[in-house]
Scaffold this active site. Structure first.
Site, PDB file in Angstrom:
ATOM      1  N   GLY A   1       0.827  -1.193   0.000  1.00 47.47           N
ATOM      2  CA  GLY A   1       0.000   0.000   0.000  1.00 47.47           C
ATOM      3  C   GLY A   1       0.863   1.245   0.000  1.00 47.47           C
TER       4      GLY A   1
ATOM      5  N   HIS B   1      -2.240   7.521   7.088  1.00 47.13           N
ATOM      6  CA  HIS B   1      -1.258   8.403   6.429  1.00 47.13           C
ATOM      7  C   HIS B   1      -1.928   9.703   5.967  1.00 47.13           C
ATOM      8  CE1 HIS B   1       2.501   6.211   6.272  1.00 47.13           C
ATOM      9  NE2 HIS B   1       1.950   5.134   5.744  1.00 47.13           N
TER      10      HIS B   1
ATOM     11  N   CYS C   1       5.983  -0.315   6.776  1.00 47.37           N
ATOM     12  CA  CYS C   1       5.633   0.894   6.027  1.00 47.37           C
ATOM     13  C   CYS C   1       6.824   1.294   5.168  1.00 47.37           C
ATOM     14  CB  CYS C   1       5.300   2.012   7.016  1.00 47.37           C
ATOM     15  SG  CYS C   1       4.849   3.559   6.230  1.00 47.37           S
ATOM     16  N   LEU C   2       6.559   1.674   3.917  1.00 48.93           N
ATOM     17  CA  LEU C   2       7.654   2.070   3.029  1.00 48.93           C
ATOM     18  C   LEU C   2       8.349   3.340   3.538  1.00 48.93           C
ATOM     19  CD1 LEU C   2       6.128   1.327  -0.495  1.00 48.93           C
ATOM     20  CD2 LEU C   2       7.787  -0.036   0.796  1.00 48.93           C
TER      21      LEU C   2
ATOM     22  N   HIS D   1      -4.246   1.473   7.756  1.00 45.66           N
ATOM     23  CA  HIS D   1      -2.879   2.014   7.806  1.00 45.66           C
ATOM     24  C   HIS D   1      -2.731   3.170   6.800  1.00 45.66           C
ATOM     25  CE1 HIS D   1       1.684   1.291   7.860  1.00 45.66           C
ATOM     26  NE2 HIS D   1       1.512   2.098   6.826  1.00 45.66           N
ATOM     27  N   GLU D   2      -3.188   2.940   5.564  1.00 44.17           N
ATOM     28  CA  GLU D   2      -3.024   3.972   4.524  1.00 44.17           C
ATOM     29  C   GLU D   2      -3.900   5.191   4.813  1.00 44.17           C
ATOM     30  OE1 GLU D   2      -0.534   3.604   2.758  1.00 44.17           O
ATOM     31  OE2 GLU D   2      -0.272   1.452   3.094  1.00 44.17           O
TER      32      GLU D   2
ATOM     33  N   GLN E   1       2.836   9.976   1.399  1.00 42.14           N
ATOM     34  CA  GLN E   1       4.198   9.436   1.457  1.00 42.14           C
ATOM     35  C   GLN E   1       5.082   9.916   0.307  1.00 42.14           C
ATOM     36  OE1 GLN E   1       2.445   5.314   2.190  1.00 42.14           O
ATOM     37  NE2 GLN E   1       4.446   5.120   3.140  1.00 42.14           N
TER      38      GLN E   1
HETATM   39 NI    NI Z   1       2.723   3.228   5.540  1.00 43.33          NI
END
Ligand code: NI
Length: 170
Positions: A46, A138, A92-93, A134-135, A51
């Site tokens: 995701g 963000h 998470c990226l 989670h997304e 991000q």
């Molecule tokens: Ni993330």
């Protein structure tokens, strides 16, 4: 399509609250395509526009086994959440190499617009439910490590700052 640079925790820009998309136009479709390319290139499940330092309510996900079913959610809103909670491991990226357990609603129903601008509903459970919560965090400027203890978060912050510095040195 283009790969976009991903902000790394504790970059303060990750705490920006995204605004709704007013019109799903060509610019937004380009952003969606770039997010998908960036997510796949980094082997993520995701990615939120936040991000890549674009503060509009757009997320992409792919929790399929074969990583061939990209899901686009524009202006996502949770319209139902299960009382039941589930503890799952998250990464998470924006916080590479860090994984830890976070408690989320076991199931959520999300209403969003797709890449075509058409509304749809997604009933999510398991990894998809974790991922969409989670997304969506963000988009509110929240990173999953903020659910962890202060001690853990401080350690992660220090580790990420060092990792970024080491990479910049090459
Ligand atoms: Ni993330």
């Amino acid at each position: 399509m283009a790969q976009l640079p991903i902000l790394r925790y504790p970059d303060p820009r990750l705490h920006t609250v995204a605004r709704p998309v007013a019109d799903v136009n060509e610019r937004i479709r380009q952003l969606v395509d770039d997010l998908i390319e960036t997510m796949y290139a980094n082997e993520g499940v995701g990615l939120a526009a936040t991000q890549v330092d674009v503060h509009e309510r757009v997320i992409v996900m792919d929790t399929s086994e074969a990583h061939d079913q990209p899901l686009v959610l524009i202006n996502p809103e949770i319209i139902e959440r299960s009382a039941e909670l589930a503890l799952g491991e998250e990464g998470c990226l924006s916080v590479p190499t860090i994984y830890d357990k976070v408690e989320r609603h076991a199931r959520v129903t999300v209403r969003a617009l797709g890449r075509d601008g058409q509304p749809f509903e997604l009933q999510a459970e398991g990894l998809t439910s974790v991922c969409v919560q989670h997304e969506m965090d963000h988009l509110l400027g929240k990173v999953f490590v903020e659910y962890l203890s202060n001690l853990k978060r401080d350690r992660i912050r220090t580790k990420m700052i060092k990792k970024t510095r080491d990479e910049q040195r090459g």
